[in-house]
Design an enzyme around this catalytic site. Structure first.
Site, short mmCIF file in Angstrom:
data_model
loop_
_atom_site.label_atom_id
_atom_site.label_comp_id
_atom_site.label_asym_id
_atom_site.label_seq_id
_atom_site.Cartn_x
_atom_site.Cartn_y
_atom_site.Cartn_z
CG ASP A 119 6.83 6.30 2.83
OD1 ASP A 119 6.76 6.40 3.98
OD2 ASP A 119 5.87 6.58 2.33
N GLY B 6 -0.05 3.80 7.69
CA GLY B 6 0.46 4.12 8.11
C GLY B 6 1.61 2.05 8.11
CB SER C 159 5.15 2.49 1.04
OG SER C 159 4.35 4.29 1.17
CG HIS C 160 2.92 6.70 5.81
ND1 HIS C 160 4.57 7.02 5.96
CD2 HIS C 160 2.55 7.09 7.45
CE1 HIS C 160 4.83 7.08 7.11
NE2 HIS C 160 3.65 7.70 8.04
CB SER C 161 0.54 3.86 0.43
OG SER C 161 -0.24 3.38 -0.42
#
Lengths: 127, 234
Positions: A66, A42, A8-10
């Site tokens: 994601d 990112g 995920s970006h997070s």
């Protein structure tokens, strides 16, 4: 056993999704990767590659991702990694839950786990 | 350091300088249709790419391009990391035998193929592909069909990229974050197409300088030391 990697970006989101999925498939080898490596939002191809190695015990890894550049960076990581990997085209959390359960099946394969993850695409929540 | 390798390092430096000077411009373009990080991300990524290639010991052109690409991959956020960096890394192997007109064309085509493949974008989606496709096609045609000297072919490719960037203004985005805007993306120039043009303009400038006063006609099209899309030889 087929491993899972949630990207995920997070980092927090990835870990949270793993937390939920592990509740359903407690035996499954499932890893989380996320964030830009500097505490921000990112994804980083090298981190994803490390995640693939961590999640793999020889039977390959199904990737749950994601959005947008997370998919591209996952593809970059797959191109340089020796780990056999497929991306599941599914909602990340629902797909991870399905995949975590599917991976515990005695005859589970990369394809069967991906299929179950992708089955989450058509699930209605309000009917 | 090999002359070609040194020239490619100079090209990376030149691109970094150009992107840095356009940082606010790129960010302004991106703030209209995206998340306003393209200028900062690209400037940081290319600055670190310069550091990385300057640390190389006597590299060949392919190694310089690959190293710059790997740095961009990890330092530029969002889709630009894999699109610019990943595609440079992938295409760098085309320069393994050095920079020639043929390898430059192969490099440009492989780079374009990777960008379109990874981004799943075609011409008209309001992306960097709108600048890249006409540029690469023009470069190839100018050398192979029109038999122009490589430097002149590169100049024509830059012109084509410029028209591609202008083409992104009236169309509607259908890839990337700008596509979430739907029709509201119409009227905005694409930041990725724009930064692609800036990179190509920087490469052309380096190529022109390294040939130092030689006019186009005097450039030998069969010389192994000619400029290409991402690099230039002396």
């Amino acid at each position: 056993m087929v491993g899972l990697l949630v990207v995920s970006h997070s980092e927090t989101a990835a870990e949270g999704i793993v937390e939920v999925a592990a509740e359903m498939g407690s035996e499954t080898q499932i890893e989380a990767v996320g964030g830009d490596g500097e505490g921000g939002i990112g994804t980083v191809p090298d981190d994803i590659e490390d995640g693939l190695v961590a999640a793999d015990d020889g039977d390959g890894v199904v990737l749950l991702v994601d959005l947008g550049s997370a998919v591209m960076n996952a593809e970059v990581a797959m191109e340089t990694s020796d780990v056999e990997t497929v991306i599941a085209d599914s909602p990340i959390l629902e797909g991870a839950v399905n995949a975590a359960v599917a991976a515990t099946a005695p005859n589970a394969t990369l394809e069967s786990v991906r299929e179950q993850a992708e089955a989450a695409r058509g699930v209605d929540k309000l009917s | 350091m090999s002359t070609d390798g040194q020239a490619v390092v100079a090209a990376v430096r030149r691109v970094a300088d150009r992107i840095e000077s356009e940082r606010d411009h790129l960010t302004d373009l991106d703030s209209a249709i995206g998340d306003a990080d393209h200028g900062g991300n690209m400037a940081r990524g290319w600055a670190r790419a310069v550091e990385a290639v300057e640390d190389l010991d006597d590299p060949d052109p392919a190694t310089v391009v690959k190293t710059a690409g790997k740095t961009l991959m990890s330092e530029v956020g969002g889709a630009s990391g894999p699109l610019y960096g990943g595609s440079l890394v992938f295409a760098s192997t085309e320069l393994d035998e050095g920079i020639t007109p043929e390898s430059a064309i192969a490099f440009a085509e492989t780079y374009l193929e990777k960008v379109t493949d990874r981004g799943d974008a075609t011409v008209g989606d309001q992306t960097m592909v709108d600048a890249l496709v006409p540029a690469v096609h023009t470069f190839k045609k100018s050398i192979e069909t029109d038999e122009l000297p490589p430097l002149e072919a590169l100049a024509k490719a830059v012109d084509a990229a410029q028209r591609g960037v202008e083409f992104t203004v009236p169309i509607r985005a259908s890839k990337g974050r700008a596509s979430y805007l739907g029709w509201r993306s119409v009227g905005h120039q694409d930041p990725g197409a724009t930064s692609t043009l800036f990179i190509m303009e920087a490469l052309l400038a380096v190529a022109q300088e390294s040939l130092d006063g030689d006019d186009f006609e005097s450039v030998d099209a069969t010389s192994p030391t000619i400029p290409d899309e991402e690099a230039t030889g002396e």
